[in-house]
Scaffold this motif. Structure first.
Motif, PDB file in Angstrom:
ATOM      1  N   UNK A 268     -21.219   6.307  -1.695  1.00  0.00           N
ATOM      2  CA  UNK A 268     -22.192   5.775  -2.651  1.00  0.00           C
ATOM      3  C   UNK A 268     -23.589   6.300  -2.341  1.00  0.00           C
ATOM      4  N   UNK A 269     -23.922   6.336  -1.058  1.00  0.00           N
ATOM      5  CA  UNK A 269     -25.237   6.838  -0.641  1.00  0.00           C
ATOM      6  C   UNK A 269     -25.422   8.299  -1.012  1.00  0.00           C
ATOM      7  N   UNK A 270     -24.323   9.065  -0.979  1.00  0.00           N
ATOM      8  CA  UNK A 270     -24.399  10.498  -1.275  1.00  0.00           C
ATOM      9  C   UNK A 270     -24.300  10.801  -2.771  1.00  0.00           C
ATOM     10  N   UNK A 271     -24.236   9.771  -3.589  1.00  0.00           N
ATOM     11  CA  UNK A 271     -24.211   9.973  -5.026  1.00  0.00           C
ATOM     12  C   UNK A 271     -22.845  10.257  -5.603  1.00  0.00           C
ATOM     13  N   UNK A 272     -21.798  10.049  -4.843  1.00  0.00           N
ATOM     14  CA  UNK A 272     -20.437  10.237  -5.360  1.00  0.00           C
ATOM     15  C   UNK A 272     -20.113   9.057  -6.269  1.00  0.00           C
ATOM     16  N   UNK A 273     -19.541   9.344  -7.422  1.00  0.00           N
ATOM     17  CA  UNK A 273     -19.363   8.322  -8.452  1.00  0.00           C
ATOM     18  C   UNK A 273     -18.223   7.378  -8.086  1.00  0.00           C
ATOM     19  N   UNK A 274     -18.564   6.099  -7.950  1.00  0.00           N
ATOM     20  CA  UNK A 274     -17.594   5.037  -7.691  1.00  0.00           C
ATOM     21  C   UNK A 274     -17.678   4.027  -8.825  1.00  0.00           C
ATOM     22  N   UNK A 275     -16.524   3.570  -9.300  1.00  0.00           N
ATOM     23  CA  UNK A 275     -16.488   2.597 -10.387  1.00  0.00           C
ATOM     24  C   UNK A 275     -15.787   1.325  -9.933  1.00  0.00           C
ATOM     25  N   UNK A 276     -16.369   0.151 -10.190  1.00  0.00           N
ATOM     26  CA  UNK A 276     -15.645  -1.095  -9.918  1.00  0.00           C
ATOM     27  C   UNK A 276     -14.380  -1.163 -10.779  1.00  0.00           C
ATOM     28  N   UNK A 277     -13.318  -1.724 -10.226  1.00  0.00           N
ATOM     29  CA  UNK A 277     -12.086  -1.909 -10.999  1.00  0.00           C
ATOM     30  C   UNK A 277     -11.456  -3.242 -10.607  1.00  0.00           C
ATOM     31  N   UNK A 278     -10.482  -3.659 -11.394  1.00  0.00           N
ATOM     32  CA  UNK A 278      -9.763  -4.891 -11.099  1.00  0.00           C
ATOM     33  C   UNK A 278      -8.980  -4.758  -9.797  1.00  0.00           C
ATOM     34  N   UNK A 279      -8.854  -5.854  -9.078  1.00  0.00           N
ATOM     35  CA  UNK A 279      -8.024  -5.900  -7.878  1.00  0.00           C
ATOM     36  C   UNK A 279      -7.428  -7.290  -7.801  1.00  0.00           C
ATOM     37  N   UNK A 280      -6.966  -7.728  -6.656  1.00  0.00           N
ATOM     38  CA  UNK A 280      -6.333  -9.043  -6.562  1.00  0.00           C
ATOM     39  C   UNK A 280      -6.517  -9.610  -5.162  1.00  0.00           C
ATOM     40  N   UNK A 281      -6.561 -10.922  -5.072  1.00  0.00           N
ATOM     41  CA  UNK A 281      -6.583 -11.604  -3.780  1.00  0.00           C
ATOM     42  C   UNK A 281      -5.640 -12.795  -3.852  1.00  0.00           C
ATOM     43  N   UNK A 282      -5.298 -13.346  -2.705  1.00  0.00           N
ATOM     44  CA  UNK A 282      -4.430 -14.512  -2.707  1.00  0.00           C
ATOM     45  C   UNK A 282      -4.014 -14.912  -1.316  1.00  0.00           C
ATOM     46  N   UNK A 283      -2.765 -15.336  -1.210  1.00  0.00           N
ATOM     47  CA  UNK A 283      -2.235 -15.877   0.038  1.00  0.00           C
ATOM     48  C   UNK A 283      -0.876 -15.243   0.317  1.00  0.00           C
ATOM     49  N   UNK A 284      -0.404 -15.424   1.541  1.00  0.00           N
ATOM     50  CA  UNK A 284       0.987 -15.126   1.892  1.00  0.00           C
ATOM     51  C   UNK A 284       1.761 -16.433   1.856  1.00  0.00           C
ATOM     52  N   UNK A 285       2.939 -16.422   1.242  1.00  0.00           N
ATOM     53  CA  UNK A 285       3.799 -17.596   1.252  1.00  0.00           C
ATOM     54  C   UNK A 285       5.055 -17.257   2.046  1.00  0.00           C
ATOM     55  N   UNK A 286       5.453 -18.175   2.897  1.00  0.00           N
ATOM     56  CA  UNK A 286       6.539 -17.945   3.854  1.00  0.00           C
ATOM     57  C   UNK A 286       7.614 -19.012   3.670  1.00  0.00           C
ATOM     58  N   UNK A 287       8.832 -18.570   3.345  1.00  0.00           N
ATOM     59  CA  UNK A 287       9.991 -19.447   3.165  1.00  0.00           C
ATOM     60  C   UNK A 287      11.076 -19.061   4.178  1.00  0.00           C
ATOM     61  N   UNK A 288      12.013 -19.951   4.462  1.00  0.00           N
ATOM     62  CA  UNK A 288      13.209 -19.528   5.195  1.00  0.00           C
ATOM     63  C   UNK A 288      13.961 -18.483   4.383  1.00  0.00           C
ATOM     64  N   UNK A 289      14.393 -17.411   5.019  1.00  0.00           N
ATOM     65  CA  UNK A 289      15.121 -16.370   4.291  1.00  0.00           C
ATOM     66  C   UNK A 289      16.398 -16.922   3.663  1.00  0.00           C
ATOM     67  N   UNK A 290      17.037 -17.863   4.344  1.00  0.00           N
ATOM     68  CA  UNK A 290      18.275 -18.425   3.805  1.00  0.00           C
ATOM     69  C   UNK A 290      18.026 -19.143   2.483  1.00  0.00           C
ATOM     70  N   UNK A 291      16.869 -19.753   2.336  1.00  0.00           N
ATOM     71  CA  UNK A 291      16.521 -20.421   1.084  1.00  0.00           C
ATOM     72  C   UNK A 291      16.433 -19.398  -0.047  1.00  0.00           C
TER      73      UNK A 291
END
Length: 530
Positions: A268-291
């Motif tokens: 960004x400092x060097x003037x290279x073009x960067x564009x904001x875009x959609x992304x995602x955030x959240x959590x990890x969910x952990x279940x018993x594998x047998x379930x």
């Protein structure tokens, strides 16, 4: 050669080529003896109706192919071999540099080396043995090395993952990626499985083997060598600076991954073009594998031909925000994937056997640029703030905040574990994740989880565990590039590629994009003469 779709085989005969030949012959109304060769092109489990079975796509050579081409499930195979690019003629005024040794950089460097271009790879993290030692030390002690961790080092962030190789791309480069992985030690089954994976344990050896091949072919790989500066003048990069060394540069392939935030700031400092875009955030969910196995396989649970079950869930909320599972790790582990001091990031990984007691998956909520601001680096700052907040919630450094599913739905702090034992290291802190997550994320998850329960019984198991925070599933920005030349907009010899540049979303898609960038460099420049 012809390709035959929808060849159905009972579970207990998975992969039995002689039986598949017989079934295929019956389907085509020919004799088995007329099939000269049979090769599995695709294998997938069909659990939509009972009895469960495997569905195969097969490639055959026959004595008389013409009489089978009228069948609705038969097609003639056209040439699907990857074609090496033609070499250019432009003289190199400096080295071809590949920054980053994750999937994009690794496969780009491999192709360049195979074609005689002797690339220089600069990787900010450590080589595999040192990296593994530092990651294990972090998980045992909570002492983070910012230069050697789950995000940075040989193989990139994908090294500590399930090693998933699924890709929606029909690009012929996809098969080249898989063939190269098999050549360097991956199981041959990844060439035809519908949901192939390698596992973090096997992937490490493959990555090292690829690095050694690049070096054997004349390339050079330097570890602990971050980009500290770029000499940009008149729309070209003339040199890169790494470890106080100036390296004249004919072309720079930038495959830095989504966590090289200081390099994005430098661009960004060097003037290279960067564009904001959609992304995602959240959590990890952990279940018993047998379930999960029980929910997906029902009466077929524990069938010897069925592996640890996976799931894929998506939902769009009443406010039109996407919620989805990502990087689901059967029989895996939730991992602390921090790369910056004072911040917590969670991720998931599995070994090839997928034989751990728990399954885990990211459950992510869509984040739009307008949710966080419109400046180039606002998405990164948003991620950092959440990671730092998660760190501050910990009872000890890098103890991840966790919450039981029942408590999350009731929006109360967890005070004790239930039947699910957390796998994250170095430790965890009981928390109310609603105090960590932005309101729009909490609301989306609360709305989506009951829907997920309807689609997969057991998802809302009260003892399932949620951990936070998952922020690094994709890059929050895109490095703008020309659609044809793949050069950065305004910088003639900069080729941004892979996940970090915003053009991929997994190991295979990143590797494909790395190949595409390397092909453009090859088509432009002549190989070095010395």
């Amino acid at each position: 050669m012809i390709r035959v779709h929808q060849v159905l085989c009972p579970l207990e005969h998975k992969g039995d080529c002689e039986l598949l030949k017989s079934i295929c012959a019956k389907k085509l109304n020919i004799k088995s003896s007329e099939i000269h060769t049979l090769q599995i092109y695709r294998e997938s489990l069909d659990a939509r109706k009972k009895p469960f079975h495997f569905s195969y796509t097969l490639d055959l050579t026959l004595a008389n192919e013409a009489k089978c081409l009228r069948h609705k499930d038969v097609k003639k195979i056209i040439n699907e071999a990857y074609q090496m690019p033609h070499k250019g003629t432009q003289h190199q005024t400096g080295r071809i540099v590949v920054a980053g040794f994750g999937p994009a950089g690794m496969f780009a460097a491999l192709l360049l080396a195979q074609q005689g271009y002797r690339p220089l790879v600069l990787e900010r993290g450590a080589e595999m043995e040192e990296r593994m030692g530092q990651v294990m030390h972090f998980w045992q002690t909570g002492i983070l090395n910012p230069d050697a961790n789950v995000q940075f080092g040989e193989g990139g962030a994908g090294t500590f993952s399930d090693g998933k190789l699924t890709s929606r791309s029909k690009d012929l480069r996809s098969h080249k990626v898989l063939e190269e992985l098999v050549h360097f030690g991956a199981p041959k089954a990844i060439l035809y499985e519908a949901r192939p994976h390698i596992g973090t344990d096997r992937l490490r050896d493959i990555v090292v083997a690829i690095r050694k091949e690049i070096i054997r072919l004349g390339g050079e790989v330097r570890f602990l060598s971050p980009l500290s500066d770029l000499e940009v003048e008149n729309g070209r990069i003339h040199a890169v600076i790494s470890n106080q060394t100036r390296i004249p540069c004919a072309a720079l392939l930038l495959a830095i991954g989504h966590s090289a935030r200081d390099t994005f700031a430098l661009c960004a400092k060097k003037g290279i073009v960067l564009e904001p875009k959609a992304f995602a955030i959240g959590v990890r969910v952990e279940h018993p594998q047998q379930l999960i196995n029980q929910a997906q396989y029902k009466e077929y649970v524990n069938h010897p031909k069925l592996r640890a079950a996976e799931y894929q869930l998506t939902y769009t909320t009443s406010k039109h925000r996407g919620v989805y599972s990502f990087c689901m790790c059967p029989g895996g582990y939730v991992v602390n994937a921090a790369s910056e001091c004072g911040g917590i990031v969670v991720n998931g990984m599995s070994e090839h056997a997928r034989d751990g007691a728990n399954a885990n998956s990211a459950i992510l909520v869509q984040v739009r640029p307008e949710d966080v601001g419109h400046a180039q680096l606002d998405g990164i700052h948003f991620q950092q703030q959440l990671e730092q907040k998660a760190f501050q919630m910990g009872d000890q450094p890098y103890y991840a905040p966790i919450q039981r599913m029942k408590d999350f739905m009731n929006q109360t702090k967890t005070v004790q574990l239930g039947s699910v034992t957390p796998t994250i290291r170095p430790g965890y802190t009981f928390a109310n994740l609603h105090e960590l997550l932005p309101d729009f994320v909490s609301e989306a998850l609360l709305e989506a989880f009951p829907v997920f329960e309807q689609r997969m019984q057991g998802f809302l198991d009260g003892d399932a565990l949620l951990s936070g925070i998952e922020t690094r599933s994709s890059s929050p920005l895109r490095m703008s590039r020309d659609a044809k030349s793949l050069c950065s907009v305004g910088v003639d010899n900069l080729y941004p590629g892979g996940e970090g540049a915003g053009y991929a979303g997994g190991i295979v898609s990143a590797a494909i994009d790395g190949l595409r960038c390397a092909e453009q460099i090859i088509a432009r420049f002549a190989p070095p003469t010395q």
